[in-house]
Each structure stands twice: as C-alpha cells, then as structure tokens.
Design an enzyme around this catalytic site. Structure first.
Site, short mmCIF file in Angstrom:
data_model
loop_
_atom_site.label_atom_id
_atom_site.label_comp_id
_atom_site.label_asym_id
_atom_site.label_seq_id
_atom_site.Cartn_x
_atom_site.Cartn_y
_atom_site.Cartn_z
CB CYS A 88 128.53 72.28 96.49
SG CYS A 88 128.09 71.43 98.03
CB CYS B 63 128.43 63.92 98.36
SG CYS B 63 129.24 64.55 96.88
#
Length: 274
Positions: A218, A72
């Site tokens: 993202c 992430c």
C-alpha cells in the site's frame, strides 16, 4: 457490457484501470464490487481515468468493497506509467481528490510520485475528538495475548494509523485490522499498519487497507509509516518500506512533502464482460 481495461500492480498491490476519457461506463457500486471480486477479475482497487483539461488526467479510486478511496499511491504510480506510454512523457500530473500529484517516469519500470505534505492534526485525520496523534493509546494484542498500546495517526490523502511493534508476525492483522479500521476514533475509518523498525533506513510492514482488507502493499501506508517513524524519531527523512514482494523508497523533502519511488508492473490488457 464489454469494457476494455488494464491490469497493473505495484509490489502486488493490484488494480483494474478503466479509461473513461472517451467513453463513460457509469458502473454501479455492485458492478464495481463484482469487478474487484477475486472470483471474477479481482483487484485491491478499481481506478477510473477521467478527462481533466488542466492535468494529464483525473483519477477516481474505488476500494474492493465499492467505497470511494481518497488516495492511492501505488495506483497513481501505475496510471502515470500507463499514460506516459501514450506520448512518451517522463512527467505526468494527475488530479486526485488529494490534489495534483506529479510523477516522474524513471528507468527499469520505476515511478516516483510526490504525494504531498502529510496532515497530523487530529481534525485533519480526522479523529472524532482532540487527541495526541503521535500516540493514540489504542490497545492491540498479539497472538500470545501480550498488549501493545500506541498508534500514530497520519493523513496522506486518507487516514492511517501505524503501530510500531517488535515483531509484526506475532500479530493477527486479519483480526486487528477490521477492529481498528472501525474504531470509534475514526469517523471515516482508517488504514492500519503494523511496522517493525529494522534500522534508520528500513522498516518492515504489514497493512490492512480501509475498504480492501489485507493487501500485499500500500503506497499511502508506506508514506504514512515513514512520516510516523520520523515523527517518533525512529528513522531519517529517507526510508525504505519493505512489503512481502519488495520495497518502496520514501523521502520527506525540505518542504515536508513526501516522495514515493518504487516499481510498477508491466501493463496487461483485459476485457471485462459485465
């Protein structure tokens, strides 16, 4: 159970961050899903900070559906900023399942994280068979029922597929996203990005995140898009990736390692009663 936590985001890609270095909460999958639920606290990913003797800390990422996320990028940048405020360190090294990620804390809420060298071999993505990862020949259809065939696959800690199209607004990513995420080519599922190359220095994107769905931004998708564009000769080694709320700057260095720079939000203290 009362849990003190933090809420942060990178360009709207938001996280609940729980520091477990002094107390382990042992949350169940159902409890993780509840915390991520927009009708409760709400976030794209839940992040646990754990002790690590050799690094500043260790991170565990969970998607909003309770599944484990291998990487992430925006979450790593947010936690790096959070931990830097403990002792004013400008360099934070965090251990993830992708390895040790080094972040530089810059001025004006900017954080740059080195994500590492991307993987492009079929078995590293992974795919279920030996395919050309530069073009998977996957068909997607826009709102006018016009077919587009393509898809470049890259692993940057988690699997991604990027489709370079003429107009990202002409595609219903809410429909396409889950179809491609669960495509039989991807045994571990994948993140799906629609990308429009504006110039050698700028790409606009929309992202469907594996295990989380549509997201405002993202970090790993930005990295994967920059790599995929470079592989296809569409951009240079330094590219801005534009989301709804702003841009991430991606640089691929001389060692083919990816560096991602962008803003992080202020830190908000929250308390979770679950």
């Amino acid at each position: 159970m009362d849990i003190k936590a933090f809420k942060m985001d990178g360009l709207g890609n938001d996280f609940v961050i729980i520091d477990q270095r002094s107390q382990n909460y042992n949350l169940t999958k159902d409890q993780i899903i509840k915390i991520c639920d927009r009708n409760f606290i709400g976030c794209d990913q839940l992040i646990f900070i754990q002790n690590n003797n050799k690094k500043d800390a260790e991170l565990e990422f969970y998607n909003s559906d309770g599944s484990i996320s291998g990487a992430c990028g925006n979450g790593t940048r947010c936690v790096a900023d959070l931990l830097s405020k403990e002792n004013n360190d400008k360099e934070i090294i965090l251990w993830t399942s992708s390895g040790a990620l080094k972040s530089q804390i810059l001025d004006n809420n900017l954080v740059e994280t080195e994500i590492g060298v991307p993987k492009t071999n079929w078995n590293e993505i992974p795919l279920n068979k030996n395919l050309d990862t530069k073009n998977l020949n996957i068909k997607i259809v826009n709102k006018n029922n016009i077919e587009h065939i393509g898809g470049t696959s890259v692993n940057v800690g988690n699997p991604h597929v990027v489709f370079f199209v003429d107009n990202i607004e002409e595609y219903d990513l809410k429909k396409i996203g889950p179809e491609i995420e669960n495509h039989n080519y991807f045994p571990e599922k994948c993140n799906v990005t629609l990308a429009k190359v504006i110039s050698k220095k700028l790409i606009k994107v929309k992202v469907w995140e594996r295990g989380a769905g549509l997201t405002k931004a993202c970090g790993t998708a930005a990295c994967a898009t920059a790599v995929a564009a470079n592989i296809n000769g569409l951009t240079d080694k330094k590219t801005d990736i534009e989301f709804v709320l702003g841009k991430l700057s991606i640089t691929i260095d001389e060692n083919n390692s990816i560096h991602m720079k962008g803003p992080v939000s202020d830190i908000r203290n929250i308390e979770i009663n679950i």
